[in-house]
Design a protein around this motif. Structure first.
Motif, PDB file in Angstrom:
ATOM      1  N   ALA A 130       2.218 -54.077  45.343  1.00  0.00           N
ATOM      2  CA  ALA A 130       1.055 -53.210  45.514  1.00  0.00           C
ATOM      3  C   ALA A 130       0.439 -52.857  44.163  1.00  0.00           C
ATOM      4  N   ALA A 131      -0.810 -52.408  44.213  1.00  0.00           N
ATOM      5  CA  ALA A 131      -1.515 -52.011  42.995  1.00  0.00           C
ATOM      6  C   ALA A 131      -0.900 -50.737  42.415  1.00  0.00           C
ATOM      7  N   PRO A 132      -1.101 -50.480  41.125  1.00  0.00           N
ATOM      8  CA  PRO A 132      -0.576 -49.255  40.516  1.00  0.00           C
ATOM      9  C   PRO A 132      -1.070 -48.005  41.244  1.00  0.00           C
ATOM     10  N   CYS A 133      -0.227 -46.970  41.270  1.00  0.00           N
ATOM     11  CA  CYS A 133      -0.578 -45.750  41.985  1.00  0.00           C
ATOM     12  C   CYS A 133      -0.056 -44.539  41.224  1.00  0.00           C
ATOM     13  N   ASP A 134      -0.431 -43.351  41.707  1.00  0.00           N
ATOM     14  CA  ASP A 134       0.031 -42.111  41.091  1.00  0.00           C
ATOM     15  C   ASP A 134       1.312 -41.605  41.738  1.00  0.00           C
ATOM     16  N   LEU A 135       1.484 -41.914  43.039  1.00  0.00           N
ATOM     17  CA  LEU A 135       2.628 -41.380  43.768  1.00  0.00           C
ATOM     18  C   LEU A 135       2.993 -42.311  44.917  1.00  0.00           C
ATOM     19  N   VAL A 136       4.288 -42.383  45.225  1.00  0.00           N
ATOM     20  CA  VAL A 136       4.780 -43.205  46.335  1.00  0.00           C
ATOM     21  C   VAL A 136       5.429 -42.299  47.376  1.00  0.00           C
ATOM     22  N   LEU A 137       5.027 -42.456  48.637  1.00  0.00           N
ATOM     23  CA  LEU A 137       5.716 -41.833  49.763  1.00  0.00           C
ATOM     24  C   LEU A 137       6.575 -42.930  50.372  1.00  0.00           C
ATOM     25  N   LEU A 138       7.886 -42.781  50.280  1.00  0.00           N
ATOM     26  CA  LEU A 138       8.789 -43.899  50.532  1.00  0.00           C
ATOM     27  C   LEU A 138       9.733 -43.647  51.697  1.00  0.00           C
ATOM     28  N   ASP A 139       9.573 -44.450  52.756  1.00  0.00           N
ATOM     29  CA  ASP A 139      10.552 -44.442  53.850  1.00  0.00           C
ATOM     30  C   ASP A 139      11.778 -45.211  53.369  1.00  0.00           C
ATOM     31  N   LEU A 140      12.954 -44.680  53.603  1.00  0.00           N
ATOM     32  CA  LEU A 140      14.168 -45.329  53.103  1.00  0.00           C
ATOM     33  C   LEU A 140      14.715 -46.402  54.033  1.00  0.00           C
ATOM     34  N   THR A 141      14.154 -46.507  55.247  1.00  0.00           N
ATOM     35  CA  THR A 141      14.597 -47.530  56.195  1.00  0.00           C
ATOM     36  C   THR A 141      13.471 -48.540  56.383  1.00  0.00           C
ATOM     37  N   LEU A 142      13.657 -49.738  55.808  1.00  0.00           N
ATOM     38  CA  LEU A 142      12.617 -50.768  55.836  1.00  0.00           C
ATOM     39  C   LEU A 142      13.188 -52.069  56.387  1.00  0.00           C
ATOM     40  N   PRO A 143      12.340 -52.914  56.988  1.00  0.00           N
ATOM     41  CA  PRO A 143      12.845 -54.103  57.683  1.00  0.00           C
ATOM     42  C   PRO A 143      13.427 -55.177  56.778  1.00  0.00           C
ATOM     43  N   ASP A 144      13.002 -55.228  55.515  1.00  0.00           N
ATOM     44  CA  ASP A 144      13.461 -56.317  54.642  1.00  0.00           C
ATOM     45  C   ASP A 144      14.315 -55.822  53.477  1.00  0.00           C
ATOM     46  N   GLY A 145      14.830 -54.611  53.571  1.00  0.00           N
ATOM     47  CA  GLY A 145      15.671 -54.104  52.493  1.00  0.00           C
ATOM     48  C   GLY A 145      15.862 -52.608  52.596  1.00  0.00           C
ATOM     49  N   GLY A 184      15.425 -48.837  51.302  1.00  0.00           N
ATOM     50  CA  GLY A 184      14.473 -48.082  50.507  1.00  0.00           C
ATOM     51  C   GLY A 184      15.068 -47.500  49.242  1.00  0.00           C
ATOM     52  N   THR A 185      16.381 -47.274  49.228  1.00  0.00           N
ATOM     53  CA  THR A 185      17.003 -46.744  48.013  1.00  0.00           C
ATOM     54  C   THR A 185      16.943 -47.765  46.876  1.00  0.00           C
ATOM     55  N   ASP A 186      17.092 -49.041  47.219  1.00  0.00           N
ATOM     56  CA  ASP A 186      16.960 -50.088  46.199  1.00  0.00           C
ATOM     57  C   ASP A 186      15.523 -50.157  45.675  1.00  0.00           C
ATOM     58  N   LEU A 187      14.569 -49.993  46.601  1.00  0.00           N
ATOM     59  CA  LEU A 187      13.162 -49.989  46.202  1.00  0.00           C
ATOM     60  C   LEU A 187      12.880 -48.791  45.306  1.00  0.00           C
ATOM     61  N   CYS A 188      13.436 -47.637  45.653  1.00  0.00           N
ATOM     62  CA  CYS A 188      13.257 -46.437  44.838  1.00  0.00           C
ATOM     63  C   CYS A 188      13.754 -46.677  43.416  1.00  0.00           C
ATOM     64  N   ARG A 189      14.919 -47.285  43.293  1.00  0.00           N
ATOM     65  CA  ARG A 189      15.487 -47.583  41.978  1.00  0.00           C
ATOM     66  C   ARG A 189      14.579 -48.536  41.196  1.00  0.00           C
ATOM     67  N   ALA A 190      14.049 -49.553  41.871  1.00  0.00           N
ATOM     68  CA  ALA A 190      13.181 -50.530  41.205  1.00  0.00           C
ATOM     69  C   ALA A 190      11.878 -49.884  40.739  1.00  0.00           C
ATOM     70  N   LEU A 191      11.297 -49.022  41.570  1.00  0.00           N
ATOM     71  CA  LEU A 191      10.050 -48.353  41.202  1.00  0.00           C
ATOM     72  C   LEU A 191      10.263 -47.407  40.029  1.00  0.00           C
ATOM     73  N   ARG A 192      11.398 -46.722  40.023  1.00  0.00           N
ATOM     74  CA  ARG A 192      11.672 -45.804  38.921  1.00  0.00           C
ATOM     75  C   ARG A 192      11.877 -46.550  37.615  1.00  0.00           C
ATOM     76  N   ARG A 193      12.487 -47.739  37.684  1.00  0.00           N
ATOM     77  CA  ARG A 193      12.651 -48.532  36.457  1.00  0.00           C
ATOM     78  C   ARG A 193      11.296 -48.935  35.886  1.00  0.00           C
ATOM     79  N   ARG A 194      10.305 -49.130  36.759  1.00  0.00           N
ATOM     80  CA  ARG A 194       8.975 -49.518  36.294  1.00  0.00           C
ATOM     81  C   ARG A 194       8.283 -48.394  35.541  1.00  0.00           C
ATOM     82  N   SER A 195       8.467 -47.156  36.016  1.00  0.00           N
ATOM     83  CA  SER A 195       7.742 -46.037  35.412  1.00  0.00           C
ATOM     84  C   SER A 195       8.531 -44.745  35.555  1.00  0.00           C
ATOM     85  N   ALA A 196       8.692 -44.046  34.434  1.00  0.00           N
ATOM     86  CA  ALA A 196       9.367 -42.746  34.477  1.00  0.00           C
ATOM     87  C   ALA A 196       8.423 -41.661  34.968  1.00  0.00           C
ATOM     88  N   GLN A 197       7.092 -41.893  34.855  1.00  0.00           N
ATOM     89  CA  GLN A 197       6.111 -40.881  35.241  1.00  0.00           C
ATOM     90  C   GLN A 197       5.659 -40.993  36.696  1.00  0.00           C
TER      91      GLN A 197
END
Length: 218
Positions: free
Chosen positions: A39-54, A56-69
């Motif tokens: 997805a395109a860069p954003c200011d905030l993510v609303l993240l469901d932790l139950t997703l069909p292809d993985g 959400g906690t792993d996604l949360c970790r990956a997004l945080r590695r991309r940006s601390a802000q």
């Protein structure tokens, strides 16, 4: 402000997207981990932790590695304490358990965005064409002439200067200066008019029709 909504239930996503759009946010929906990561860069993510292809906690970790802000709020039906603790430890700024009210979600979004803005590294001095802003000293000069601004006028100018040359939405200014996006937008227009008068050149702060305002950088 741009929100990435990561939610695999399309009915829930449609309702949330509609409610957030009415509140002035630009919303992009992603139903999968892969879609969220591309997805395109954003200011905030609303993240469901139950997703069909993985997970959400792993996604949360990956997004945080991309940006601390980047603001991240986990929005999920997982209400167990261990799930909340895990989500926060993996980088989420907040955790909202379904079902929730839009009033609560709005308040949490604003709080996370405020924290993210304050955590961003701040320059000591910002130069925008003839405008010089001493951030720490909270002073402003134009062509080396000091200009006296009210606290709100200075905060509006600083909000624009932090995104120099870019169009800053009115809701972003409201959040930066008043701490909420629910304030009267006419208030921003009044303060912008006063700010322009004190800067001495109305062209320095441009109106971007349908969006907000831009501080010229040249």
């Amino acid at each position: 402000m741009r929100i990435l909504l990561v939610e695999d239930d399309r009915r829930v996503a449609a309702a949330l997207s509609s409610a957030l759009t009415r509140r002035g946010y630009e919303v992009e929906h992603a139903a999968t981990v892969d879609a969220a990561l591309s997805a395109a860069p954003c200011d905030l993510v609303l993240l469901d932790l139950t997703l069909p292809d993985g997970d959400g906690t792993d996604l949360c970790r990956a997004l945080r590695r991309r940006s601390a802000q980047l603001g991240i709020i986990a929005v999920t039906a997982r209400g167990e304490e261990r799930d909340r603790v895990l989500g926060l430890r993996l980088g989420a700024d907040d955790y909202v358990v379904k079902p929730f009210s839009m009033v609560e979600l709005q308040a949490r979004i604003e709080a996370v965005l405020r924290r993210a803005a304050h955590a961003a590294p701040e320059r000591d001095v910002i130069q925008a064409g003839p405008v010089r802003i001493d951030v720490a000293g909270r002073t402003v000069s134009v062509h080396d002439r000091e200009v006296t601004l009210t606290r709100k006028e200075f905060d509006i100018l600083l909000s624009l200067a932090r995104q120099l040359g870019a169009a800053v939405p009115r809701d972003r200014i409201l959040l930066d200066v008043w701490g909420t996006t629910w304030a009267d937008r006419h208030t921003v227009e009044v303060h912008i008019g006063s700010l322009r008068g004190k800067l001495g050149d109305s062209r320095l702060v441009e109106t971007v029709r349908g969006v907000g305002y831009r501080l010229r950088g040249e």
